[in-house]
Structures are given as structure tokens and as C-alpha cells.
Design a protein around this motif. Structure first.
Motif, PDB file in Angstrom:
ATOM      1  N   ASP A 289      -5.830   8.787  -3.801  1.00 24.62           N
ATOM      2  CA  ASP A 289      -4.549   9.461  -4.008  1.00 24.62           C
ATOM      3  C   ASP A 289      -4.805  10.659  -4.914  1.00 24.62           C
ATOM      4  N   MET A 290      -4.760  11.863  -4.345  1.00 26.66           N
ATOM      5  CA  MET A 290      -5.124  13.059  -5.098  1.00 26.66           C
ATOM      6  C   MET A 290      -3.929  13.719  -5.795  1.00 26.66           C
ATOM      7  N   ARG A 291      -2.746  13.103  -5.704  1.00 30.06           N
ATOM      8  CA  ARG A 291      -1.580  13.680  -6.374  1.00 30.06           C
ATOM      9  C   ARG A 291      -1.747  13.585  -7.892  1.00 30.06           C
ATOM     10  N   ILE A 292      -1.422  14.633  -8.597  1.00 31.95           N
ATOM     11  CA  ILE A 292      -1.544  14.647 -10.053  1.00 31.95           C
ATOM     12  C   ILE A 292      -0.178  14.345 -10.664  1.00 31.95           C
ATOM     13  N   PRO A 293      -0.052  13.244 -11.404  1.00 31.90           N
ATOM     14  CA  PRO A 293       1.237  12.917 -12.009  1.00 31.90           C
ATOM     15  C   PRO A 293       1.680  14.007 -12.985  1.00 31.90           C
ATOM     16  N   PRO A 294       2.943  14.395 -12.951  1.00 33.15           N
ATOM     17  CA  PRO A 294       3.421  15.393 -13.902  1.00 33.15           C
ATOM     18  C   PRO A 294       3.453  14.839 -15.319  1.00 33.15           C
ATOM     19  N   LEU A 295       3.439  15.747 -16.282  1.00 32.11           N
ATOM     20  CA  LEU A 295       3.469  15.329 -17.679  1.00 32.11           C
ATOM     21  C   LEU A 295       4.894  14.973 -18.096  1.00 32.11           C
ATOM     22  N   ALA A 296       5.008  13.930 -18.889  1.00 28.10           N
ATOM     23  CA  ALA A 296       6.309  13.500 -19.382  1.00 28.10           C
ATOM     24  C   ALA A 296       6.907  14.568 -20.301  1.00 28.10           C
ATOM     25  N   LYS A 297       8.218  14.696 -20.242  1.00 26.33           N
ATOM     26  CA  LYS A 297       8.932  15.663 -21.076  1.00 26.33           C
ATOM     27  C   LYS A 297       9.690  14.931 -22.181  1.00 26.33           C
TER      28      LYS A 297
ATOM     29  N   GLY B  63      -1.857   3.590 -15.230  1.00 28.07           N
ATOM     30  CA  GLY B  63      -0.782   2.695 -15.628  1.00 28.07           C
ATOM     31  C   GLY B  63       0.082   3.294 -16.727  1.00 28.07           C
ATOM     32  N   GLY B  64      -0.508   4.173 -17.557  1.00 24.53           N
ATOM     33  CA  GLY B  64       0.271   4.851 -18.583  1.00 24.53           C
ATOM     34  C   GLY B  64       1.347   5.732 -17.982  1.00 24.53           C
ATOM     35  N   PHE B  65       1.005   6.442 -16.902  1.00 26.04           N
ATOM     36  CA  PHE B  65       2.012   7.240 -16.198  1.00 26.04           C
ATOM     37  C   PHE B  65       3.144   6.346 -15.697  1.00 26.04           C
ATOM     38  N   VAL B  66       2.800   5.192 -15.128  1.00 29.42           N
ATOM     39  CA  VAL B  66       3.819   4.270 -14.627  1.00 29.42           C
ATOM     40  C   VAL B  66       4.705   3.777 -15.770  1.00 29.42           C
ATOM     41  N   ALA B  67       4.098   3.448 -16.906  1.00 33.20           N
ATOM     42  CA  ALA B  67       4.869   2.987 -18.060  1.00 33.20           C
ATOM     43  C   ALA B  67       5.813   4.076 -18.563  1.00 33.20           C
ATOM     44  N   LEU B  68       5.374   5.326 -18.542  1.00 32.47           N
ATOM     45  CA  LEU B  68       6.232   6.426 -18.973  1.00 32.47           C
ATOM     46  C   LEU B  68       7.407   6.608 -18.029  1.00 32.47           C
ATOM     47  N   ARG B  69       7.180   6.326 -16.735  1.00 31.00           N
ATOM     48  CA  ARG B  69       8.300   6.396 -15.776  1.00 31.00           C
ATOM     49  C   ARG B  69       9.294   5.270 -16.051  1.00 31.00           C
TER      50      ARG B  69
ATOM     51  N   GLU C  82       0.807  -1.218   0.000  1.00 31.86           N
ATOM     52  CA  GLU C  82       0.000   0.000   0.000  1.00 31.86           C
ATOM     53  C   GLU C  82       0.850   1.281   0.000  1.00 31.86           C
ATOM     54  N   VAL C  83       2.146   1.147  -0.132  1.00 28.71           N
ATOM     55  CA  VAL C  83       3.026   2.305  -0.205  1.00 28.71           C
ATOM     56  C   VAL C  83       2.776   3.063  -1.500  1.00 28.71           C
ATOM     57  N   ARG C  84       2.884   4.389  -1.435  1.00 29.51           N
ATOM     58  CA  ARG C  84       2.684   5.220  -2.620  1.00 29.51           C
ATOM     59  C   ARG C  84       3.970   5.985  -2.920  1.00 29.51           C
ATOM     60  N   PRO C  85       4.738   5.501  -3.893  1.00 30.32           N
ATOM     61  CA  PRO C  85       5.987   6.175  -4.244  1.00 30.32           C
ATOM     62  C   PRO C  85       5.743   7.589  -4.765  1.00 30.32           C
ATOM     63  N   SER C  86       6.814   8.356  -4.809  1.00 33.44           N
ATOM     64  CA  SER C  86       6.736   9.712  -5.339  1.00 33.44           C
ATOM     65  C   SER C  86       6.301   9.672  -6.801  1.00 33.44           C
ATOM     66  N   VAL C  87       5.483  10.655  -7.191  1.00 30.36           N
ATOM     67  CA  VAL C  87       5.114  10.775  -8.603  1.00 30.36           C
ATOM     68  C   VAL C  87       5.950  11.846  -9.304  1.00 30.36           C
ATOM     69  N   SER C  88       6.846  12.499  -8.559  1.00 29.36           N
ATOM     70  CA  SER C  88       7.627  13.597  -9.124  1.00 29.36           C
ATOM     71  C   SER C  88       9.010  13.159  -9.582  1.00 29.36           C
ATOM     72  N   ASP C  89       9.311  11.863  -9.471  1.00 27.89           N
ATOM     73  CA  ASP C  89      10.588  11.346  -9.954  1.00 27.89           C
ATOM     74  C   ASP C  89      10.336  10.000 -10.631  1.00 27.89           C
ATOM     75  N   ASN C  90      11.386   9.194 -10.769  1.00 31.58           N
ATOM     76  CA  ASN C  90      11.253   7.917 -11.474  1.00 31.58           C
ATOM     77  C   ASN C  90      11.013   6.737 -10.534  1.00 31.58           C
ATOM     78  N   SER C  91      10.486   6.994  -9.336  1.00 26.37           N
ATOM     79  CA  SER C  91      10.273   5.898  -8.382  1.00 26.37           C
ATOM     80  C   SER C  91       9.416   4.786  -8.966  1.00 26.37           C
TER      81      SER C  91
END
Length: 295
Positions: A211-219, A128-134, A94-103
Motif C-alpha cells: 500500500d503506497m498511499r502516504i497517510p496525511p499528517l494529523a492537524k 498503527g500510530g496513524f490509525v490511533a490518531l484517526r 483485505e479492504v483498505r479504507p481511505s487514509v484521507s478521512d477518519n475511516s
């Protein structure tokens, strides 16, 4: 550590829904547990053992069984590993890694290592798309071909529309649950309403600590080393990640974008009908097996 699920009763209900969706699968699946630095990860595995390996990543508030029930035709051809994303599924840590890096990318690379998958096709839906982009940013060499379906981490939708049509109805339903409020909370989210997905989301909205954190957009520079041929599928009526906007930005961000599809008359969650499942799995299969996209 804060629990993903609010109460033991909510956990029991969500575990029951996991089994309900898993029971829909047409072939046998097995469960794997993989240790990572972030915690234990649950994986549902099925399909021919000698089939091309595929990793599937589900959306927020869902699970491996949910996404695999919608992509079940893939089990006839591919060796599928549906991964329960940590912090998003009751089946994994149930841990929620950071969404602001490549965790999340580091985590998924460790999962693939634990599954003895040095490289695989990756199919990712919504969150899952955000996770795949990381993963693409952290370890692009692990991705053979990439399929992104209404992915997070590429574009943002109109914030006011998102709040008034999605966020506020869901909050009202969580505070004052009723059938009418549940219908309002999913009417701009689900293309098909009234089936198990509607009832499941009712339980998930109330039972999960969102989890209300908004994943950043990929660059573009983060994905510069991604050589995997990529297919992006958007939905034309998606409030969260508008389809046309998604496909336009994908062309600028993904270095090896080979194919796109815009599904007509489709909200963020595509139709949950047998006809659509067959079409979607066929569309994805053709891309993954097409020799012209070989690297």
C-alpha cells in the motif's frame, strides 16, 4: 477486491510466519473475530482477565502476533487486545479504507465496540500510530491513555533519503531477490538484523501488494478533543519519522502530551532483543499505571 497477498503460496508463507511469532508468546492467547462495516477483523487477546484493558496496533506489513511478541511482558499485567489492522495483515479483511478521512478511526471504534471496550489504553506502533490518531480524531473518548511508538501520521522523513535508503533497495529486492539485496533493504530499517524479522520481511516484501498511499499528517484541530494523557516514543536514527522532529511536533499537535522518550542509536524498527523488550514494556507500563497522569 484486490487481494492483499499476491499468490496462494505467499499467503501460506505469511500465515506460517504469523504462527511463528505467536509461538514466541509466553502466555496463552485467544483469537477473536469482530464484524465491522469494513469487514471482519481478527484480534489476539491475552493477559489477566481483570487487568486494565489495552488495545495494541501493529505496524505496516505486520500483525497482532508480531507486535505482541515485542511487547509480550505487558501480558503479565494488562488484558491485551492486539488488533490486526484491515488492509495490513493477512488475518483481517483485505479492504483498505481511505487514509484521507477518519475511516480507520471509525473502523477501530467499531472493533472496540465489538470487543465490549467502551474505553481502553491504546498502544500504537508505526502505521498503527496513524490509525490511533484517526481514532483520536473520531472518538477520543474511547482512549484512556495513548502511547505512540515511532508513529506514522505525525511527521515525514527526508524524501530522497527515504527513497534511496529504504524504497529503492526494497524494490530491487522484490524484483531480483537475493540475500545481499534483502540485507540492503533492511539495513536502514531494522536496528537488529539477522533474526526472524529480517527473514519475515523478505517474505512480506515479495508476497504482499504494498500500500503506497502516504497517510496525511494529523492537524492540531483534529485532536483538540483528545484528553487522554499521551506518551510519544521516537527513534533518533529513524529515516521514516525522525525522532527529534517527531517529539517537537508532538508537543504542538497533541493537547495532553505528558511524556516523551527518544531512543538513542535506534532505527525505525527498535531492537528486537529480550533486554530491549523488557525495557520498552516497562517504560510503557509505568506510564499507563502512573497515578499522576489520571484524567
Amino acid at each position: 477486491m484486490k487481494s492483499l497477498v499476491k499468490t496462494p503460496a505467499a499467503r501460506t508463507a505469511l500465515e506460517g510466519w504469523y504462527q511463528t511469532f505467536r509461538a514466541k508468546l509466553p502466555t496463552k492467547t485467544t483469537e477473536r473475530r469482530v464484524a465491522t462495516r469494513f469487514g471482519e477483523t481478527h484480534v489476539l487477546v491475552g493477559g489477566p482477565e481483570d487487568g486494565p484493558p489495552v488495545v495494541i496496533l501493529h505496524g505496516a506489513l505486520a500483525s497482532s502476533a508480531h507486535v505482541l511478541s515485542e511487547l509480550a511482558p505487558l501480558l503479565s499485567t494488562f488484558r491485551v487486545h492486539a488488533v490486526d489492522i484491515i488492509g495490513q495483515s493477512v488475518k483481517s479483511a483485505e479492504v483498505r479504507p481511505s487514509v484521507s478521512d477518519n475511516s480507520y478511526g471509525i473502523w477501530l471504534a467499531e472493533v472496540m465496540e465489538g470487543l465490549a471496550l467502551p474505553k481502553a489504553h491504546v498502544i500504537a506502533v508505526s502505521y498503527g500510530g496513524f490509525v490511533a490518531l484517526r481514532l483520536a480524531a473520531h472518538a477520543p473518548e474511547r482512549i484512556d491513555r495513548l502511547v505512540l511508538l515511532v508513529p506514522a501520521g505525525m511527521v515525514s522523513g527526508p524524501p530522497l533519503d527515504g527513497f534511496f535508503k529504504l524504497g529503492l533497495p526494497m524494490l530491487l529486492y522484490r524484483a531480483f531477490p537475493s540475500e545481499k539485496r534483502l540485507a540492503r533493504s533492511v539495513q536502514h530499517l531494522l536496528t537488529t538484523v539477522g533474526d526472524d524479522w529480517t527473514r519475515y520481511l523478505g517474505e512480506a516484501f515479495r508476497g504482499i501488494d504494498l500500500d503506497m498511499r502516504i497517510p496525511p499528517l494529523a492537524k492540531p484541530e483534529e485532536l483538540a478533543n483528545l484528553t487522554a494523557p499521551t506518551l510519544v516514543i521516537g527513534a533518533d536514527k529513524d529515516l521514516s519519522f525522525p525522532g527529534r522532529k517527531l517529539l517537537d511536533r508532538a508537543a504542538k499537535v497533541l493537547p495532553n502530551l505528558k511524556d516523551t522518550e527518544l531512543i538513542a542509536n535506534c532505527l525505525h524498527c527498535p531492537p528486537t532483543t529480550d533486554e530491549f523488550r523488557a525495557w520498552l514494556s516497562g517504560r510503557i507500563s509505568r506510564f499507563l499505571l502512573d497515578a499522576q497522569w489520571s484524567q
